[in-house]
Design an enzyme around this catalytic site. Structure first.
Site, PDB file in Angstrom:
ATOM      1  N   TYR A 124       3.852  16.867  44.997  1.00  0.00           N
ATOM      2  CA  TYR A 124       2.612  16.699  44.238  1.00  0.00           C
ATOM      3  C   TYR A 124       1.709  15.669  44.907  1.00  0.00           C
ATOM      4  CZ  TYR A 124      -0.470  15.831  40.236  1.00  0.00           C
ATOM      5  OH  TYR A 124      -1.565  15.694  39.417  1.00  0.00           O
ATOM      6  N   LYS A 149      -2.201  16.222  46.339  1.00  0.00           N
ATOM      7  CA  LYS A 149      -3.366  15.473  45.882  1.00  0.00           C
ATOM      8  C   LYS A 149      -3.949  14.596  46.990  1.00  0.00           C
ATOM      9  CE  LYS A 149      -3.573  17.231  41.789  1.00  0.00           C
ATOM     10  NZ  LYS A 149      -4.696  18.126  41.435  1.00  0.00           N
ATOM     11  N   VAL A 203      -3.006  11.412  31.877  1.00  0.00           N
ATOM     12  CA  VAL A 203      -3.969  11.813  30.852  1.00  0.00           C
ATOM     13  C   VAL A 203      -3.206  12.550  29.762  1.00  0.00           C
ATOM     14  CG1 VAL A 203      -6.101  13.084  30.397  1.00  0.00           C
ATOM     15  CG2 VAL A 203      -5.715  12.050  32.654  1.00  0.00           C
ATOM     16  N   THR A 236      -2.443  15.240  28.164  1.00  0.00           N
ATOM     17  CA  THR A 236      -2.608  16.689  28.302  1.00  0.00           C
ATOM     18  C   THR A 236      -1.232  17.348  28.295  1.00  0.00           C
ATOM     19  OG1 THR A 236      -2.468  16.581  30.711  1.00  0.00           O
ATOM     20  CG2 THR A 236      -4.677  16.405  29.739  1.00  0.00           C
TER      21      THR A 236
END
Length: 252
Positions: free
Chosen positions: A150, A154, A183, A185
């Protein structure tokens, strides 16, 4: 507010979370918004809550799907704003990371940004105004355990952002990245569940593990990310270009 009046914005991953919040904020500023994502029913439900919004199914890992989706989005007018928000994440120790999982993450997070940005180049370059905002992550600015795949994706998005900003600096287009910490989410919920599963910690302990990375001791809200997106898209933000803006509560 009407700072985006007459502008057409495409938001990938627009059916929920950061993407939906960004779409609502841009629409509130007068933009005509197009929500893209894989799940059409979710997109249509989200679009119903935004005046004039269009839902278009799109799989960013499929070049043909991207081409068709952007052609449909363009039927309503040239695209001025692209928010590359579609993204996925997973956690895995490097020694257990196989190539299939590596490629799965890169295909969405990096190749998807490439495909969607390529799809709007013609529109952006022929306009008197253009904005590309890539939703990256603090993982694109620093490292972290169990997320090497990941982090790599990014970091690549941040690198692409900086390169295109320089390449297109003499045009009317700016390219920036927003790099949030955790965040609130569905993606963060996935991280919480992973922590609980791998460490046998309680939910409260898992949440505390995430929030301690933010000196403010809290999860970031989608509306805060959306406001940063809107700021980068504002006509008066033209001098802000090639930036990777960290939203992390002041983490070192």
């Amino acid at each position: 507010m009407s700072e985006f009046a007459g502008r057409r914005a495409v938001i990938t991953g627009g059916g929920s979370g950061i993407g939906l919040a960004a779409a609502k904020r841009l629409a509130a500023g007068g933009a005509s918004v197009v929500l893209m994502g894989r799940k059409l029913d979710r997109l249509e439900e989200a679009a119903n809550g935004i005046d004039g919004a269009l839902a278009v199914q799109c799989d960013v890992t499929d070049a043909g799907s991207v081409e068709a989706a952007f052609a449909k989005a363009r039927e309503g007018g040239a695209i001025n704003i692209l928010v590359n928000n579609a993204g996925i994440a997973s956690g895995r120790p490097f020694h257990k990371l196989d190539e299939a999982e590596w490629r799965r993450i890169q295909d969405v997070n990096v190749d998807g940004v490439f495909r969607c940005t390529k799809a709007v180049v013609g529109d952006l370059m022929s306009s008197d105004y253009g904005r590309v905002v890539n939703i990256a992550s603090v993982a694109g600015l620093r490292g972290g355990p169990y997320i090497s795949h990941y982090c790599a994706s990014k970091h690549a998005v941040v690198g692409m952002t900086k390169a295109l900003a320089v390449e297109w600096a003499q045009t009317k287009v700016t390219v920036n990245a927003v790099c949030p910490g955790y965040v609130e989410t569905d993606m963060a919920e996935g991280a919480i569940q992973t922590i609980m599963s791998n460490t046998k910690r309680s939910r409260d302990e898992a949440v505390a593990e995430l929030t301690k990375m933010n000196p403010q001791g809290r999860m970031i809200q989608v509306e805060e990310v959306a406001e940063t997106v809107a700021w980068l898209c504002h006509p008066n933000s033209f001098t802000v270009n090639g930036q990777a803006i960290a939203l992390d509560g002041g983490a070192p």
